[in-house]
Design an enzyme around this catalytic site. Structure first.
Site, PDB file in Angstrom:
ATOM      1  N   ARG A  42      37.665  36.628  37.640  1.00 31.51           N
ATOM      2  CA  ARG A  42      38.309  37.567  36.716  1.00 31.51           C
ATOM      3  C   ARG A  42      37.552  37.641  35.400  1.00 31.51           C
ATOM      4  NH1 ARG A  42      42.256  34.487  39.203  1.00 31.51           N
ATOM      5  NH2 ARG A  42      43.741  35.616  40.542  1.00 31.51           N
TER       6      ARG A  42
ATOM      7  N   ASP B 209      51.052  33.834  39.599  1.00 35.33           N
ATOM      8  CA  ASP B 209      50.666  32.491  40.044  1.00 35.33           C
ATOM      9  C   ASP B 209      51.895  31.602  40.202  1.00 35.33           C
ATOM     10  OD1 ASP B 209      47.539  32.795  39.296  1.00 35.33           O
ATOM     11  OD2 ASP B 209      48.797  33.575  37.691  1.00 35.33           O
TER      12      ASP B 209
ATOM     13  N   HIS C 116      45.150  32.969  33.677  1.00 37.79           N
ATOM     14  CA  HIS C 116      45.365  33.536  35.013  1.00 37.79           C
ATOM     15  C   HIS C 116      43.997  33.563  35.678  1.00 37.79           C
ATOM     16  CE1 HIS C 116      46.587  35.984  38.347  1.00 37.79           C
ATOM     17  NE2 HIS C 116      45.895  37.038  37.942  1.00 37.79           N
TER      18      HIS C 116
ATOM     19  N   ARG D 271      53.642  32.564  43.336  1.00 34.71           N
ATOM     20  CA  ARG D 271      52.927  32.003  44.482  1.00 34.71           C
ATOM     21  C   ARG D 271      53.248  30.517  44.645  1.00 34.71           C
ATOM     22  NH1 ARG D 271      47.322  35.089  42.777  1.00 34.71           N
ATOM     23  NH2 ARG D 271      47.533  36.893  44.183  1.00 34.71           N
TER      24      ARG D 271
END
Length: 318
Positions: free
Chosen positions: A95, A155, A182, A158
């Site tokens: 990212r 996250d 993140h 998850r």
């Protein structure tokens, strides 16, 4: 496209009609949270197509909603602007590799949004989300509580899903947080995790079938989930679409609920002038407050490391 008597109408503006934006838009049309959704994209035809497709299902929705492809002037009376636009993460990219190209895009978008007279709340999902959120806040000039990112909300979701599967319990009964960037430097705040009210340490002591190595494997799978999904299907969008819907709901319904967002820190966790994933109370004003949960010394070090990586990466675009 103005509507009559707009003071009684709630409008959400979505900037970005890609996979994440379209997923969020679809879920918003089913949620009975607002009366208007305007979709803005540099590819006007794509925005028009998404709006047409969504409108064709309005008769099945639980409440009426007007959806159209518009432009930045439509942000002027919006309550919330959700930004998902930006260069996507490609296979093999992190990212953080997206910083420079998406920083330029963000600056242009925020300028257009603020020129419209917008005075609401901005929620960022564009990657790298922590850095893009910080830049959006700086470019907008809005108060810090009214610009926040999706942070580690996905996250954390998850993590809760995987913990629920591991402990054979509803994920909604797994209260645990992913914090920090993140991305690759995020961490699980195990010291504060509770599974149906019990600490993970207590559960490991009570049940021989559970162990710390399994929990470490769960964390790694959470951290690397996007890479696995991108490798298989090219992008992630359903879960983050739901995550954005959850954030919008928390704002519009004034929920005062705790979510792990990319919030601005002014001394919390020993950090200053940075947006990073932390638990925060979200309501109609945006980020009501950042919640400082108790972390272990090791977790504090991980938080500092994550922040250092973000700040160093952000330096060239500040």
């Amino acid at each position: 496209m103005e509507t009559l008597n707009h003071a009684k109408v709630t409008r959400v503006a979505l900037v970005g009609a890609g996979a994440v934006g379209a997923s969020f838009a679809y879920q918003l049309t089913t949620a009975s949270l607002c009366e208007e959704l305007v979709i803005i994209d540099i590819n006007k035809a794509k925005a028009e197509g998404e709006a047409m497709d969504l409108n064709h299902g309005v008769s099945f929705a639980s409440s009426p909603m007007r959806v159209w492809a518009g432009d930045y002037t439509d942000c002027g009376v919006a309550d919330i602007v959700v930004i998902t636009a930006g260069a996507p993460q490609r296979p093999g990219e992190t990212r953080l590799d997206l910083v420079e190209k998406n920083a330029k895009i963000m600056k242009s978008m925020i300028s257009e949004i603020m020129d419209s007279g917008f005075d609401g709340i901005i929620i960022i999902a564009s990657n790298p989300v922590d850095i893009m959120t910080h830049l959006a806040w700086k470019y907008s000039g809005l108060p810090k509580h009214r610009v926040f990112g999706s942070g580690t909300v996905l996250d954390t979701s998850r993590l809760r899903y995987m913990l629920g599967d591991y402990f054979n319990v509803d994920p909604r009964n797994c209260h645990a947080y992913i914090m920090g960037e993140h991305g690759d430097t995020e961490f699980a705040a195990w010291s504060n995790a509770r599974i149906y009210g019990k600490s993970v340490e207590q559960l490991l002591e009570e049940h021989d079938e559970y162990n710390w190595q399994d929990l470490e494997d769960i964390y790694v799978n959470v951290r690397d989930a996007a890479y696995h999904i991108i490798e298989r299907k090219g992008a992630t969008y359903y879960a983050i679409g739901l995550g954005l819907l959850r954030l919008v709901k928390a704002v519009l319904r004034n929920e005062n609920t705790l979510l792990t967002v990319g919030a601005h820190l002014d001394g919390e966790y020993g950090l200053h002038d940075i947006h990073i994933g932390v638990p925060a109370i979200i309501n109609r004003q945006g980020v009501r407050e950042v919640v400082e949960i108790e972390l272990s010394e090791e977790e504090h070090q991980k938080m500092q490391h994550s922040a250092n990586v973000l700040m160093k990466t952000m330096e060239p675009v500040l």
